[in-house]
Design an enzyme around this catalytic site. Structure first.
Site, short mmCIF file in Angstrom:
data_model
loop_
_atom_site.label_atom_id
_atom_site.label_comp_id
_atom_site.label_asym_id
_atom_site.label_seq_id
_atom_site.Cartn_x
_atom_site.Cartn_y
_atom_site.Cartn_z
N TYR A 169 0.82 -1.21 0.00
CA TYR A 169 0.00 0.00 0.00
C TYR A 169 0.86 1.26 0.00
O TYR A 169 0.46 2.29 -0.54
CB TYR A 169 -0.92 0.03 1.22
CG TYR A 169 -2.24 -0.68 1.02
CD1 TYR A 169 -2.27 -2.04 0.74
CD2 TYR A 169 -3.44 0.01 1.11
CE1 TYR A 169 -3.47 -2.70 0.56
CE2 TYR A 169 -4.65 -0.65 0.94
CZ TYR A 169 -4.66 -1.99 0.66
OH TYR A 169 -5.85 -2.63 0.48
N LYS A 182 2.90 -15.20 1.60
CA LYS A 182 3.21 -16.00 0.40
C LYS A 182 4.72 -16.21 0.36
O LYS A 182 5.42 -15.77 -0.56
CB LYS A 182 2.71 -15.28 -0.86
CG LYS A 182 1.23 -15.48 -1.13
CD LYS A 182 0.86 -16.88 -1.60
CE LYS A 182 1.27 -17.10 -3.05
NZ LYS A 182 0.95 -18.51 -3.47
N ASP A 188 -3.07 -17.96 -0.10
CA ASP A 188 -4.09 -18.51 -1.01
C ASP A 188 -4.85 -19.64 -0.32
O ASP A 188 -6.08 -19.72 -0.36
CB ASP A 188 -3.49 -18.95 -2.35
CG ASP A 188 -2.29 -19.88 -2.20
OD1 ASP A 188 -1.73 -19.99 -1.08
OD2 ASP A 188 -1.90 -20.50 -3.21
N ASP A 244 -6.47 -7.22 3.52
CA ASP A 244 -7.59 -6.56 2.85
C ASP A 244 -8.50 -7.61 2.21
O ASP A 244 -9.72 -7.58 2.39
CB ASP A 244 -7.03 -5.61 1.78
CG ASP A 244 -8.12 -4.88 1.03
OD1 ASP A 244 -9.08 -4.42 1.67
OD2 ASP A 244 -8.02 -4.78 -0.22
N ASP A 301 -12.36 -9.34 3.61
CA ASP A 301 -13.61 -9.32 2.84
C ASP A 301 -14.22 -10.72 2.76
O ASP A 301 -15.44 -10.89 2.83
CB ASP A 301 -13.37 -8.78 1.41
CG ASP A 301 -13.70 -7.30 1.30
OD1 ASP A 301 -13.59 -6.59 2.32
OD2 ASP A 301 -14.07 -6.85 0.19
C1 IPM Z 1 -10.54 -1.49 3.39
C2 IPM Z 1 -10.75 -0.85 2.06
C3 IPM Z 1 -9.57 0.11 1.78
C4 IPM Z 1 -8.32 -0.72 1.71
C5 IPM Z 1 -9.74 0.97 0.52
C6 IPM Z 1 -11.01 1.78 0.56
C7 IPM Z 1 -8.54 1.84 0.29
O1 IPM Z 1 -10.90 -1.79 1.08
O2 IPM Z 1 -10.43 -0.78 4.41
O3 IPM Z 1 -10.53 -2.73 3.44
O4 IPM Z 1 -7.97 -1.27 0.65
O5 IPM Z 1 -7.64 -0.82 2.74
MG MG Z 2 -10.99 -3.80 1.78
#
Ligand code: IPM
Ligand code: MG
Length: 369
Positions: free
Chosen positions: A142, A193, A226, A250, A254
């Site tokens: 990042y 990884k 993975d 990240d 999700d």
């Molecule tokens: C998160 C989001 C952010 C990230 C974006 C909005 C920059 O996806 O907080 O998970 O990638 O960290």
């Molecule tokens: Mg995210």
């Protein structure tokens, strides 16, 4: 009575709607005389760009630095798709994380019993799920330099992002994960990884050292990222705490979010190192979901992730763990009563608006007070 300064940054899209429910909750705490929260509000993301031409203003950054906690909503939306890269809405969020030194991102994924059927996975796989992803938040790809697109002049371009970690960055995030594991089921899974990345080799080496030196009472496990994604959907309850880098964290968070039924359910806390003098950590709390431009302004957004994020602030920034527990219980109760926002709606349940959900949770909290 304890006094705390909160900077509220609702941001864009549904961030504004869900944060309004937290404001009302804060008003309730103040009114009851349980704590004294002083709230300032400012802009971030696209709304800040529209007002100031930057994704966050210097004044808002100063307020964030001076606050006990930042409550962050969400940023972004198609309206700002053409904004220059440095000024895009996400830049405001990344600057807050970086400048406040919020290296530890805690993303719990808890499946409320009432929602086990809303998950994309079978009930028996997710019922009672309680895992915690600890994501490194201020390093890795990042922020690594160089980060650029170079025109090679021959009709070709070359894009570079840099994945980079130093020992101290890995040590401190692994420590946070191990400390939290000690308060839970005492297992840490470290994910990288290392089969293809040098940063992964170092990550695993340092993580193992920290574990064997300082946390031998915790079970340590290594898992390639993975495979970790696959295991999260195959048998999620095998995990307790997962510690991983910024990018894998990240993505894996999700995945974990969806196990719980909806992205609208997941809170997060981002913490800095404890201050040497006061012991206080800089902190920011945000829902994992984004600004959801497709449902903005309809009053149907799920405020639970943002309310639960405030619960994490009660726990980690304000020393009000009992109230955090009560708030979590109030959320579970309201779900048990069958109230649902549209994202988690199931047949036989009652669909409610953002405000109705927020009000119901406050009422349950008040009843338990
Ligand atoms: C998160 C989001 C952010 C990230 C974006 C909005 C920059 O996806 O907080 O998970 O990638 O960290
Ligand atoms: Mg995210």
């Amino acid at each position: 009575m304890p006094t705390f300064n909160i900077l509220m940054l609702p941001g864009d899209g549904i961030g504004v709607e869900v944060m309004a429910e937290v404001q009302t909750l804060i008003d309730w705490f103040n009114h009851q005389g349980i704590a004294r929260f002083e709230v300032e509000q400012d802009l971030v993301g696209g709304s800040a760009y529209d007002a100031y031409g930057e994704a966050i203003s210097e004044a808002a950054m100063d307020l964030a630095q001076a606050s006990d906690a930042v409550m962050f909503g969400a940023v972004g939306g198609p309206k700002w798709d053409a904004v220059p890269y440095e000024k895009r809405p996400e830049a405001g969020l990344l600057r807050l994380r970086k400048d406040l030194g919020l290296f530890a991102n805690l993303r719990p994924a808890i499946c409320y019993g009432a929602l086990a059927d809303a998950s994309a996975l079978k009930r028996e796989l997710v019922e009672g799920l309680d895992i915690l992803i600890v994501r490194e938040l201020t390093g890795g790809v990042y922020f690594g330099e160089p980060k650029e697109i170079v025109d090679l002049g021959n009709g070709q371009k070359r894009a570079v992002d840099t994945q980079v970690y130093q020992t101290f960055e890995i040590e401190r995030i692994v420590r946070v994960a191990c400390e939290l594991a000690r308060t839970r089921r005492k297992k840490v899974t470290s994910s990288d990884k290392k089969n293809v990345m040098k940063s992964g080799v170092l990550w695993d080496e340092v993580a193992r050292q920290v574990h064997s030196r300082e946390y031998s009472d915790i079970t340590y496990e290594h898992m390639l990222a993975d495979n970790c994604g696959m295991q999260l959907v195959r048998q999620p309850k095998q995990f307790d705490v997962i510690v991983t880098d910024n990018l894998f964290g990240d993505m894996l968070s999700d995945v974990a979010a969806m196990l719980t039924g909806s992205l609208g359910m997941l809170p997060s806390a981002s913490l800095g190192a404890p201050d040497e003098k006061t012991g206080r950590r800089k902190s920011m709390y945000e829902p994992v979901h984004g600004s959801a431009p497709d449902i903005t302004g309809q009053g149907i957004a799920n405020p639970i992730a943002t309310i639960a994020s405030f619960g994490m602030a009660l726990r980690y920034s304000f020393g009000m763990g009992e109230w955090a527990d009560k708030l979590d219980q109030a959320i579970a109760k309201v779900l048990d009563q069958g109230l649902r926002t549209r994202d988690i709606m199931q047949s036989g349940m009652r669909e409610v608006s953002t405000t109705e959900m927020g009000t119901a949770i406050r009422q349950e909290l008040a009843a338990s007070a």
